[in-house]
Enzyme design. Structure first.
Site, short mmCIF file in Angstrom:
data_model
loop_
_atom_site.label_atom_id
_atom_site.label_comp_id
_atom_site.label_asym_id
_atom_site.label_seq_id
_atom_site.Cartn_x
_atom_site.Cartn_y
_atom_site.Cartn_z
N CYS A 95 35.45 7.68 -34.95
CA CYS A 95 35.29 6.36 -35.55
C CYS A 95 36.56 5.83 -36.22
CB CYS A 95 34.20 6.38 -36.62
SG CYS A 95 32.60 6.79 -35.96
N SER B 164 50.37 9.54 -25.63
CA SER B 164 50.75 10.35 -26.79
C SER B 164 51.78 11.43 -26.45
CB SER B 164 49.51 10.97 -27.43
OG SER B 164 48.72 11.58 -26.46
N CYS C 52 40.43 23.95 -35.12
CA CYS C 52 40.22 24.02 -33.67
C CYS C 52 41.27 24.90 -33.00
CB CYS C 52 40.16 22.63 -33.05
SG CYS C 52 41.51 21.57 -33.53
S1 SF4 Z 1 38.88 21.26 -36.31
FE1 SF4 Z 1 40.69 20.32 -35.30
S2 SF4 Z 1 40.00 18.28 -34.67
FE2 SF4 Z 1 38.51 19.05 -36.19
S3 SF4 Z 1 39.20 18.27 -38.18
FE3 SF4 Z 1 40.09 20.31 -37.93
S4 SF4 Z 1 42.11 19.94 -36.97
FE4 SF4 Z 1 40.91 18.07 -36.71
#
Ligand code: SF4
Length: 503
Positions: free
Chosen positions: A17, A303, A454
């Site tokens: 969003c 990007s 992640c």
């Molecule tokens: S897990 Fe990865 S995509 Fe999700 S908030 Fe953390 S850094 Fe950002």
């Protein structure tokens, strides 16, 4: 080699969003909001909405589609008022409905509030169940509606919106950058870790204030950047001016580092970094970490381009434009035919054959999620005559699902959770493949706390057991994932500070 069978679809993580709001007694608030949403369109393309307050009531128009598809000139002209709140949304599958589009409305007695949210609440299921038990109706299954109704519920009890927001912030867990309006005032607030960005800007000559997910939203309406909305802070803008307070205690700062890598627009500044410059630095860092002998460096638009420039600067290998993006094949309501869909990335990217033919290429991309696009890009470049294709990725390997506002897959869809780097290289048919290290990435952004879950599996906010169910592969144990089962309940006392002013 493992069997890895990802679903074939768009191979990127998606921001869910963008939030934009304007408070301005002397300008056309809804029109400014419309332009702000255009600047934030990259953060969500499935629905758009604007709510406006005119001292008497709150009106909202929202629908599925891009900003320019949802609003006509007469729609904007009909949304009159001095305070406007806008939202663009990327919906996860199963939630692509008008009801899920934002801003959400909640009625408090005779008063209406509208709320826009960027992020994900990890405990929204439990809060929704409690609200339903208290007789609060819902029209969607979104966490954002839970927040809106929760604020409405507590405001009705206390007759103070700020108390409603305070109490709701005490209960919400996860990532939230939110803005809210009633018929008079504008409020903005962020989760205590500051996971998703939100900035405050102002118009010259004291003509009003702006809230935006990114600074590119301020630029388009000629507002000046003031500062970030702080983690745990509530900003209130009304006829009395601006009033800021730390509503809940700030916790370890954990801004999503993927904003720097991919989500944010390169002309935005986040946490003191210009995103374009940060991406150039990432390319330079990657060139230091993963050297390669090649003839030219090309980037995957958009990007990957700044990082390709940085890689070329650091390595001394010439930069060239090797892939052209077809800008007008985006997310539209006209689905390509099956035959065209099978052409995959060729719908979006076209190689510049004279640049590529006979060359050893370094190809810079921002991330690999499922690997489907990377494989198609390598094929595209080889078909165009590339002699060698060396993929260099300016992010670490995405191995863990996101619970904080990004549409990530379950781990079985993430190629790096399933295959080794060498197996991925083989899968995408590249001559070599390397990823930026986590430490290397952090050298390219300003000091401060970041979420990198992640990449690392270090989750900053506790995840309720039911929320993470089915998301992890067997044998993967995330760090700092506390399987949370208990939570605060809505029906506690709702403290009211008599010193605070009313709505
Ligand atoms: S897990 Fe990865 S995509 Fe999700 S908030 Fe953390 S850094 Fe950002």
């Amino acid at each position: 080699m493992n069997q890895f069978m990802p679903e074939v679809s768009d191979d990127k993580l998606h921001e869910e969003c963008g939030v934009f709001a304007v408070y301005t007694p002397n300008k056309d608030a809804s029109r400014l909001c419309y332009f702000g949403l255009h600047a934030l369109q990259h953060r969500g393309q499935e629905s758009a909405g604007i709510a406006v307050g005119d001292n008497a009531t709150v009106l909202v128009r929202k629908d599925l589609g891009l900003v320019q598809q949802v609003f006509s000139d007469s729609d904007i002209a009909a949304l009159t008022g001095h305070v406007a709140l806008g939202h663009v949304r990327y919906g996860t599958s199963g939630a692509k409905s008008w009801e899920a589009a934002q801003p959400h409305l909640s009625t408090i007695g005779s008063e209406i509030i509208a709320l826009a949210h960027n992020g994900t609440l990890v405990n929204s299921d439990a809060l929704r169940r409690e609200l339903i038990n208290l007789g609060v109706p819902f029209v969607s299954n979104t966490d954002s509606e839970v927040a809106c109704k929760l604020i409405g519920y507590f405001t009705e009890q206390t007759h103070h919106i700020r108390e409603g927001i305070h109490k709701t912030m005490e209960l919400m867990e996860g990532a939230y950058a939110m803005a809210l309006i009633n018929n008079e005032s504008l409020y903005a607030f962020r989760d205590p870790n500051g996971i998703r960005p939100l900035v405050l800007g102002k118009f010259a000559n004291n003509e009003g204030w702006v809230i935006s997910s990114e600074t590119c939203g301020l630029d388009i309406v000629s507002a000046e950047f003031v500062r970030d909305v702080l983690p745990g802070e509530v900003v209130r803008i009304s006829k009395d001016g601006i009033d800021c307070e730390q509503a809940i205690e700030q916790e370890d700062e954990a801004l999503c580092i993927f904003e720097h890598v991919y989500f944010a627009r390169p002309d935005s500044d986040i946490q003191g970094d210009n995103i374009y410059e940060a991406r150039v630095k990432m390319g330079r860092q990657l060139a230091r970490e993963s050297k390669v002998d090649a003839d030219i460096v090309i980037g995957v638009p958009d990007s990957g381009l700044p990082s390709a420039v940085g890689f070329a600067q650091e390595s001394g290998i010439p930069y060239a434009e090797g892939l052209l993006k077809n800008r007008y094949v985006g997310r539209t309501f006209i689905e390509p035919t099956q035959e065209l869909r099978e052409r995959g990335v060729r719908l979006k990217l076209n190689p510049i054959k004279n640049t590529i033919r006979g060359k050893r290429l370094v190809v810079i991309d921002d991330s690999i999620v499922r690997g489907t696009t990377s494989r198609q890009i390598v094929t595209l470049l080889r078909d165009a005559g590339a002699k060698e294709v060396h993929m260099r990725i300016v992010s670490p390997e995405v191995k863990w699902p996101c619970f904080y506002g990004i549409d990530t897959e379950t781990q079985d869809q993430l190629i790096s959770a399933n295959l080794s780097t060498e197996e991925i290289r083989e899968h995408i048919n590249a001559d070599s493949l390397a990823f930026l290290s986590i430490d290397g990435l952090k050298k390219c952004v300003s000091s401060g706390g970041y979420c990198d879950a992640c990449f690392s599996g270090d989750y900053i906010v506790e995840i309720p057991k039911e929320f993470s169910k089915g998301k992890f592969l067997e044998g993967y144990t995330p760090h700092n994932l506390k399987i949370k089962t208990n939570h605060q309940t809505i029906q506690g006392s709702c403290p009211l500070d008599p010193e605070r002013k009313g709505l």
